[in-house]
Design a protein around this motif. Sequence first.
Motif, PDB file in Angstrom:
ATOM      1  N   ALA A  61       5.479   2.783   0.928  1.00  0.00           N
ATOM      2  CA  ALA A  61       6.354   3.129  -0.197  1.00  0.00           C
ATOM      3  C   ALA A  61       7.786   3.404   0.250  1.00  0.00           C
ATOM      4  O   ALA A  61       8.747   2.984  -0.419  1.00  0.00           O
ATOM      5  CB  ALA A  61       5.792   4.330  -0.952  1.00  0.00           C
ATOM      6  N   ASP A  99      -4.126   1.091  -3.135  1.00  0.00           N
ATOM      7  CA  ASP A  99      -4.824   1.742  -2.030  1.00  0.00           C
ATOM      8  C   ASP A  99      -5.890   0.801  -1.464  1.00  0.00           C
ATOM      9  O   ASP A  99      -6.729   0.302  -2.210  1.00  0.00           O
ATOM     10  CB  ASP A  99      -5.475   3.035  -2.535  1.00  0.00           C
ATOM     11  CG  ASP A  99      -6.139   3.837  -1.433  1.00  0.00           C
ATOM     12  OD1 ASP A  99      -6.069   3.410  -0.271  1.00  0.00           O
ATOM     13  OD2 ASP A  99      -6.722   4.888  -1.739  1.00  0.00           O
ATOM     14  N   ILE A 104       0.841  -1.191   0.000  1.00  0.00           N
ATOM     15  CA  ILE A 104       0.000   0.000   0.000  1.00  0.00           C
ATOM     16  C   ILE A 104       0.879   1.244   0.000  1.00  0.00           C
ATOM     17  O   ILE A 104       2.060   1.172   0.350  1.00  0.00           O
ATOM     18  CB  ILE A 104      -0.967   0.002   1.198  1.00  0.00           C
ATOM     19  CG1 ILE A 104      -0.196  -0.028   2.527  1.00  0.00           C
ATOM     20  CG2 ILE A 104      -1.926  -1.164   1.093  1.00  0.00           C
ATOM     21  CD1 ILE A 104      -1.095   0.076   3.750  1.00  0.00           C
ATOM     22  N   PRO A 105       0.336   2.405  -0.384  1.00  0.00           N
ATOM     23  CA  PRO A 105       1.158   3.621  -0.473  1.00  0.00           C
ATOM     24  C   PRO A 105       1.891   3.973   0.811  1.00  0.00           C
ATOM     25  O   PRO A 105       3.008   4.512   0.756  1.00  0.00           O
ATOM     26  CB  PRO A 105       0.127   4.697  -0.840  1.00  0.00           C
ATOM     27  CG  PRO A 105      -0.911   3.956  -1.625  1.00  0.00           C
ATOM     28  CD  PRO A 105      -1.023   2.620  -0.935  1.00  0.00           C
ATOM     29  N   GLU A 140       4.109  -2.553  -7.022  1.00  0.00           N
ATOM     30  CA  GLU A 140       2.777  -2.019  -7.309  1.00  0.00           C
ATOM     31  C   GLU A 140       2.152  -1.625  -5.978  1.00  0.00           C
ATOM     32  O   GLU A 140       2.035  -2.444  -5.062  1.00  0.00           O
ATOM     33  CB  GLU A 140       1.890  -3.058  -7.995  1.00  0.00           C
ATOM     34  CG  GLU A 140       2.326  -3.430  -9.401  1.00  0.00           C
ATOM     35  CD  GLU A 140       2.049  -2.333 -10.416  1.00  0.00           C
ATOM     36  OE1 GLU A 140       1.260  -1.409 -10.098  1.00  0.00           O
ATOM     37  OE2 GLU A 140       2.611  -2.411 -11.525  1.00  0.00           O
ATOM     38  N   LEU A 141       1.772  -0.346  -5.838  1.00  0.00           N
ATOM     39  CA  LEU A 141       1.150   0.155  -4.615  1.00  0.00           C
ATOM     40  C   LEU A 141      -0.348   0.290  -4.854  1.00  0.00           C
ATOM     41  O   LEU A 141      -0.786   1.009  -5.759  1.00  0.00           O
ATOM     42  CB  LEU A 141       1.752   1.507  -4.227  1.00  0.00           C
ATOM     43  CG  LEU A 141       3.268   1.502  -3.977  1.00  0.00           C
ATOM     44  CD1 LEU A 141       3.750   2.901  -3.622  1.00  0.00           C
ATOM     45  CD2 LEU A 141       3.643   0.502  -2.883  1.00  0.00           C
TER      46      LEU A 141
END
Length: 284
Positions: free
Chosen positions: A102, A119, A98-99, A116-117
Motif C-alpha cells: 500500500a 489479501d 496486496i496490503p 484494489e488491495l
Amino acid sequence: MSLRAFATAAALTFLALCHPLEAARSAVVPKGTPHRIVALVPSLVEDICAIGAARQLVGVSSATRDIPCAKGAAIVGDFSSVDVEKIVAIHADLVVAIPAQAHLLEPLRQAGVRLELLDDDSFASIYDDISALGRLTGRTSQAAALNKKLKAETARLIAGRRHFKRMPTVFVALGTGPIYTCGPTSYIAKLIALAGGTNAVTAMPGAYGEYSAEALLRLQPDAIVTDPAVGLDPVLGHEPWRSLRAVRSKRVFTLTDAALLERPGPRYNEGLRWLIERLTPLSN
C-alpha cells in the motif's frame, strides 16, 4: 519535463510499439469494467489469467516472468518498488496489489488511478481473490466456475489420503542463514494440513520468521520441504541439519517449482498433490 508530459510522451511511444498487442488485450472486455489492469503480485496475475482476463492485463511485476500469459505485459516494478510513471504512461485504469504494498501505491492514488488491495496470506484468500477479480474484470461467472472446480479437486485429493494413520510433521525450510520457516498461521501450514501432515512449528509470532537451530533439533520433524532457491543441499552436512532424522533418512523433498507450494494462487492443488504424494509413505 512534468510527470503529466512525461506520461503522455511515454504512453505514445509505448502504444506505437505495442498497438497490436494492446488492441488484442482490450478486446471483448465487458462495458464498465477496467480495460487496462496492472497486477503487482504473481498469485493475482495467475488468478486473472485463470478466469480468462489476460487480455486486460497490461502491467506486471518482475516476479511474474514464469507466468506464460503475462508475457508481453509491461514490467512496472517488483514486490518492493513500483514504477509509478510507467503505470501512468500505459494508462492503467486499475492496479491490484496486496496490503503490504500500500505504501508504494500512494502516488498512484494521488494520480487518480484506481487501486484494489487483496489479501493473499491465507488459504481462504485464494477463493476470495478469485471472486474479487471476477467482479473487477466483469468475469464473475468464470470466477465462480473456477472456484467450484478448485474446491472439487481439493475435496478429491483430501479423500485420497483418508487412510492416513498418522500426520507426519513437516518443517518448511525457506532459508538457511539464518534458518527461516513458516508458522502455524501461514498459508503453507494450511496446505500441509490439507495434505494430511502437521506443520512442525506450532508456535510463531507471525506467519513466517526466523527459527533457531536448537529449536529445530528439538523438533526432529518427519520430513523437510524446501525449494532450490533456498540452497539447502550444500548445508545438509552441517549442524543442525545433519543431526535431523529427516536428513539421515533422506526425507528432504525439494520442489522443482516453488510456486506450487509458496504461491496462494489457482495452481495450489498441484502443490497439495505434490505434498500428499510425499507424505503418504510417512503416514503409516
